[in-house]
Every structure is written in structure tokens, then in C-alpha cells.
Motif scaffolding. Sequence first.
Motif, PDB file in Angstrom:
ATOM      1  N   UNK A 151      38.296 -23.473 -37.928  1.00  0.00           N
ATOM      2  CA  UNK A 151      37.544 -22.218 -37.903  1.00  0.00           C
ATOM      3  C   UNK A 151      37.654 -21.514 -36.544  1.00  0.00           C
ATOM      4  N   UNK A 152      37.823 -22.255 -35.462  1.00  0.00           N
ATOM      5  CA  UNK A 152      37.892 -21.669 -34.121  1.00  0.00           C
ATOM      6  C   UNK A 152      39.138 -22.172 -33.405  1.00  0.00           C
ATOM      7  N   UNK A 153      39.667 -21.391 -32.454  1.00  0.00           N
ATOM      8  CA  UNK A 153      40.859 -21.842 -31.711  1.00  0.00           C
ATOM      9  C   UNK A 153      40.575 -23.137 -30.941  1.00  0.00           C
ATOM     10  N   UNK A 154      41.633 -23.886 -30.678  1.00  0.00           N
ATOM     11  CA  UNK A 154      41.528 -25.133 -29.917  1.00  0.00           C
ATOM     12  C   UNK A 154      42.358 -24.999 -28.650  1.00  0.00           C
ATOM     13  N   UNK A 155      42.025 -25.817 -27.665  1.00  0.00           N
ATOM     14  CA  UNK A 155      42.726 -25.767 -26.381  1.00  0.00           C
ATOM     15  C   UNK A 155      44.006 -26.596 -26.412  1.00  0.00           C
ATOM     16  N   UNK A 156      44.882 -26.230 -25.548  1.00  0.00           N
ATOM     17  CA  UNK A 156      46.130 -26.970 -25.369  1.00  0.00           C
ATOM     18  C   UNK A 156      45.825 -28.447 -25.080  1.00  0.00           C
ATOM     19  N   UNK A 157      46.457 -29.341 -25.856  1.00  0.00           N
ATOM     20  CA  UNK A 157      46.261 -30.772 -25.662  1.00  0.00           C
ATOM     21  C   UNK A 157      45.175 -31.378 -26.521  1.00  0.00           C
TER      22      UNK A 157
END
Length: 411
Positions: A151-157
Amino acid sequence: MGGSVRPTMAFPSAPSALWIVSLLTVLFTAVVHSDNVGDDDPLQPMTSDETVSVGGTVTLTCKVAESDNSSLQWSNTAQQTLYFGEKRALRDNRIQLHRSTPTELSITIADVLLSDEGEYTCSIFTMPVRTARATVTVLGVPDKPQISGFETPVRDGETVTLTCTSTGSKPPARLRWYKGKEEVEGRPDVVESVPDEPTYNVSSELTLEVSASDNNVPITCVVDHPSLAPEDKRSEQALQVLYSPRVHISPDEMLPIEGQKFSLRCFGKANPEPHDFSWERKGEELPPLARADGDVLSFSMLNKSDNGVYICRADNGIGKGMEEYTLQVQDTTAMSTSSGVDHAVIGGVVAVIVFILLCLLIVLGRYLIRHKGTYLTHEAKGSDDAPDADTAIINAEGGHSGAEDKKEYFI
């Protein structure tokens, strides 16, 4: 009456009479089965099993090799008569007569339901009654898959787990995952039966550790099922990955020259886009004539003292990125020398071309002169010894023959 009456078989039109016929069919079937009749019996009905998807149309065909004018009949899974010859017995508009001949009875069932699945019976009213059965398998068409868990963006890694769910399949569907165009392996499908329904709900999970390169990459869930064409039903969702800027510095001129204007532009590839840029010179202050304006560092007039390593830093709130650029200002003397070398090379090439052309002209000129002289020599031959002009012309036109004739004359 004195005459004998020949018994005939008439099909009853009233619904109650049709139910009597159906009941008689059941009784005869219970007593005499088609298994008791040899395979080479020309009156033995022949049928075939059929598979159809929900909402589709299935055709049931019953044939005999020969006909003795006995009627063929189709009955449903509840042993209700559907058609007796060409006559409809069950009031269901989905069931229609397809073909009726003395040796064939074919019917169609449209808008097939899951409840239509089962064993259908074809009977021929001979003595004994012969029957054959056809099994209709109804496929439950799975619904379009749904992807959840993102539902929401995730961070790199970071790690993300996606779930794909499809309902209404029979038999259970199989789910496949794709990352971009590459198929990836998810967890084994979880199959759940639907209460009071012969269908199944299927779900599958996919766990990914995302990186910056995964931003905007589509994740696709595809349903595999016998009722569907390949990849007929699929859902797609693009990954949204937050990552810090990847910085790149681009000069407006590849060769910075002393005394000219010059600028550097800082590009930051990131999600979200960088909103804060800063410039500095490694180990030193920025030159007095250098001006930093957001992602651009400009020099109104380059000087050799501007040489150095310049650093751009970009910030997008997720993180910071930096890149270095080494500035080497070229003075005008070096540029003149370089330009002189270039001109010398060009001049040498031109000189060689001119020399080759001159040689070709000399050779061509000598060739033309040689052939022209030969022509003139032949043309004048015989005119030098002429005593007057008229004789010279005659000798030139006549060649040597005139001269020889003249010599002979005087002798």
C-alpha cells in the motif's frame, strides 16, 4: 370391430405423461444396462464425455450405427428427460435441440452452471432398452487476481511481502509471479474450499528485498487454469522504492578555456526527486567569480586559479548523494598550439592531395602531347617535297602513293 388394431407408440404431450416416460426409463435402466449389450450391437448408443466452463455451451451427442425407428432420449443428472426425439420434455430454455435424425440426437446446454455437472444418460427404447452415459465436467472460471500488501512505498534495502488471491476456480487455479519479464518463485499456493460451493479460493505470497533499481518495476500475478487462455487473467502493480540520490555532474563544455564562461549542472536520480543541492570546492573556498544556484555552478570568466575538485551534494529527504568533478582550465596558448597542430595536419593532407593531382595532370598532359604529335607527323607526311601549294595539298591527301607515282614519272 373385426379388424385388428396395430399398436403404435405416441409421445404424450402432457407433463405428467413425460414424467411417466422418465420413470419408465429409470426402471428399464435399472433392469437392463448397456453393459449387457455387446460392443458390436448396431443399436447400442454411443456418447462422449464433455468439459465446459461456467457460462459456456456444451453439446451432448448420442449416436447409433443403425436405426430401427426407435426413439433416442437424453436425460439429465436427476434422470429427468430433456429431449425425447425432437420433443422437448423439460422447460429449460437453456437446453435446445441441436440435431435429430433416426441415428443421432444432439442437444446443447447454454449458460452452463456448476450445478449442471454430472452424468447424463442417452437411451434408445428398444427391447431391451439400451443406454449410454456421458459425464459433463464444468470448470469454475477463476476471478481476476488481486494483489495486496504493497500500500505504501518501501525504502531501498527493505523487504516487502505481496499476496495474490484468486477466487471461484474449479479445479483450483495455479498462481504465477513475474518481476518485470522474469518469472520469480513465490510460496506454494494456499487452496481453500468455498463453503456450500464446489469452487476454491487460491492465494500465494511473494517476498522481495527491494533495491533502487526495482523502482517502477512491475510485479505481475498470473492465473493458470484450464478454463483460461494463457495469461488471460493477470494483475500488475509497480514497485515504489524510496532511495537516496545518485548524483552526476555534467559540464556545458567538454573543454573549459580560460577567459570563457563555463557551468556545471548537478543531476540527482532519486525517489523522490532531490530538492536540495549544494556546491563546494574540495579543500578550498569557491572562486570569487563562481556562483552556485541550486543544481548549477556557473563561472562568469574562467581562470587558471579555478582549477580544482568541485563537489555537488543532493538531498531528497531519504538520504544524500555526492559526486566530484575535476576542473582543468586550458589557457589560450595551449589552445593556439593545439589549433596550430590541427592546422598543420590539415595542411599536410591538402599538400599530399595537391601533389597527387599534379602528378596525374603531368602524366595526362604527356600522353595527350605524344598522341597529338603522331597525328601531326602523319598529316604532314608527303607535303614537304611538293614544289608548290597545290601539289602539297594533293600529296597530303593522297599519302605516299602520289609521291611514288611522281618519282616513277621522272624516271
